[in-house]
Scaffold this active site. Structure first.
Site, PDB file in Angstrom:
ATOM      1  N   LYS A   5       0.715  13.371  -2.468  1.00 44.07           N
ATOM      2  CA  LYS A   5      -0.704  13.677  -2.268  1.00 44.07           C
ATOM      3  C   LYS A   5      -1.330  13.072  -1.023  1.00 44.07           C
ATOM      4  O   LYS A   5      -1.045  11.933  -0.670  1.00 44.07           O
ATOM      5  CB  LYS A   5      -1.492  13.169  -3.482  1.00 44.07           C
ATOM      6  CG  LYS A   5      -1.168  13.924  -4.741  1.00 44.07           C
ATOM      7  CD  LYS A   5      -1.966  13.345  -5.878  1.00 44.07           C
ATOM      8  CE  LYS A   5      -1.856  14.222  -7.115  1.00 44.07           C
ATOM      9  NZ  LYS A   5      -2.577  13.629  -8.231  1.00 44.07           N
ATOM     10  N   GLY A  10       7.388   3.112  -1.501  1.00 43.29           N
ATOM     11  CA  GLY A  10       7.440   4.264  -2.400  1.00 43.29           C
ATOM     12  C   GLY A  10       8.791   4.942  -2.472  1.00 43.29           C
ATOM     13  O   GLY A  10       9.836   4.312  -2.279  1.00 43.29           O
ATOM     14  N   ARG A  12      16.675  -7.042  -6.130  1.00 40.47           N
ATOM     15  CA  ARG A  12      15.690  -8.109  -5.906  1.00 40.47           C
ATOM     16  C   ARG A  12      16.311  -9.504  -5.999  1.00 40.47           C
ATOM     17  O   ARG A  12      15.849 -10.423  -5.328  1.00 40.47           O
ATOM     18  CB  ARG A  12      14.541  -7.976  -6.906  1.00 40.47           C
ATOM     19  CG  ARG A  12      13.651  -6.814  -6.539  1.00 40.47           C
ATOM     20  CD  ARG A  12      12.584  -6.581  -7.554  1.00 40.47           C
ATOM     21  NE  ARG A  12      11.626  -5.608  -7.068  1.00 40.47           N
ATOM     22  CZ  ARG A  12      10.723  -5.006  -7.821  1.00 40.47           C
ATOM     23  NH1 ARG A  12      10.650  -5.271  -9.116  1.00 40.47           N
ATOM     24  NH2 ARG A  12       9.891  -4.136  -7.304  1.00 40.47           N
TER      25      ARG A  12
END
Ligand code: AMP
Length: 395
Positions: A197, A353, A35
């Site tokens: 999911k 993710g 970052r």
């Protein structure tokens, strides 16, 4: 979009909202400086034009002032990466902070203390935001990772700068990468959605259906679809409550002309562990005590064909439990195919993710067109939401 291009920063103090929320260990050493490196271009651009930078960021989730989460710990790392001296000021608002930043000379960089030492930051407090706005002459937001939050430093303070508010280079690149997939991507456009999911990806899938030509579904989501279609999934992760939705989604995709590609075979295991016994199995024929943990060889061949014929590729979520070496082959192979397609001219965006972690872990980082730095912010963008931090710059 007000970008840094053609802006004159000479003799101006830019307040740059960066995302220096980096992981630090017990010895206060930065363990991943991605970052900080990501903010380098913006900071150098301003300095090279004769401006100075007042860097503001949060670190962790402190409850009040917590010395362990002081940004002072990362100053030497920031200096090392930027290759310029960086001074530190132990607060981020108030008279003393304003006086300290008022005297920064052109070319100077000052890092202010952790914004979240004040609860007003996450509350989006207007007075606090006004206080922050007094630290410089103009505002540059380069913190994509927090652009989905309406915090004082990421959104609210923008209103104190009429014209003098800009997209930093990182923010600009992130927004353009998303636009390339969602709006202006060369066809055929492919979205690869993996991960655990179905329930956590519903809004993304719904939003993407109008924008893509192909959809690859992988990872743990597969078993909800397989069960919905009448298959046996054994112990595989499966959301029974979403079976109907899965069928509805396949119908919707068909109506919209989106070709959905689901695995035909998977690697199953007799335990959720790296050392479990493994074998290849048809997706809907998994024995009772076994569970699917990775994509199978036939599936990977089919996916390769799709990846190689598409021109714009979004990848969100791994194809299997890549954290287990023995079940990481599917995710690695898919990553390699995307890399090849990219080398052949496709635009590839990896974001939101665990696929980002996988790409880094498997050394494919430089072979993708763009890897997003923002987890939640990227997910919300893919869901079609306008991020408050971005909206505030456009006003
Ligand atoms: P997400 O955050 O939704 O992208 O999910 C990422 C997680 O999904 C990773 O930690 C993977 O280990 C997990 N995952 C992928 N495939 C499977 C699977 N077949 N069974 C269980 N977990 C999975």
């Amino acid at each position: 979009m007000r970008t840094l291009a053609n802006q004159d920063f000479s003799n101006r103090r830019a307040i740059v909202r960066v995302d220096f929320n980096v992981p630090i260990d017990d010895q206060f050493q930065v363990t991943d400086s991605t970052r900080i490196k990501a903010a380098k271009e913006t900071i150098h651009y301003i300095l090279n034009q004769g401006g100075s930078c007042v860097l503001i960021s949060h670190l962790g989730r402190p409850k009040g002032k917590d010395p362990k989460l002081s940004l002072s710990h990362i100053v030497s790392k920031v200096e090392e990466i930027l290759q310029v001296p960086v001074s530190f000021f132990g607060d981020c608002v108030g008279r003393a902070a304003e006086q300290a930043t008022a005297s920064i000379a052109p070319g100077g960089v000052t890092l202010m203390e952790n914004l979240r030492f004040y609860k007003e930051e996450t509350a989006g407090d207007l007075d606090f935001a006004e206080g922050l706005s007094k630290l410089g002459d103009c505002y540059v937001n380069d913190a994509f990772g927090t652009a989905h939050r309406a915090h004082a430093s990421t959104t609210i303070m923008a209103q104190f700068f009429k014209e003098d508010k800009f997209f930093g280079r990182l923010l600009e690149k992130e927004v353009k990468a998303i636009e390339k997939v969602m709006k202006s991507g060369e066809k055929p456009v492919l979205a690869i959605l993996g991960g655990a999911k179905v329930s956590s990806k519903i809004t993304i899938i719904e939003n993407m259906l109008d924008k893509i030509d192909h959809l690859i579904i992988g990872g743990g989501m597969v078993y909800t679809f397989a069960k919905a279609q009448g298959g046996s999934v054994g112990q595989s992760i499966c959301e029974d409550d979403y079976c109907d939705y899965a069928l509805e989604l396949l119908k919707k995709a068909k109506e919209k002309g989106v070709e959905v590609h689901l695995p035909t075979d998977v690697i199953i295991a007799d335990d959720f562990s790296n050392d479990a016994n493994r074998k290849v199995c048809k997706v809907g024929q998994i024995p009772d005590d076994w569970e699917g943990l990775d994509a199978g060889p036939e599936t990977l061949k089919n996916f390769q064909y799709v990846v190689m014929q598409t021109k714009t590729i979004l990848w969100n979520g791994p194809l299997g439990v890549f954290e287990f070496e023995n079940f990481s082959a599917g995710t690695i192979t898919l990553g390699e195919h995307i890399a090849k397609s990219t080398a052949a001219g496709a635009f590839s965006l990896v974001g939101g993710g665990d696929s980002v972690a996988a790409v880094k872990q498997f050394g494919l980082e430089d072979k993708m067109s763009y890897i997003s730095t923002g987890g939640g912010a990227m997910l919300e963008s893919l869901e079609g939401k306008t991020l408050p931090g971005i909206a505030a710059l456009l006003e």
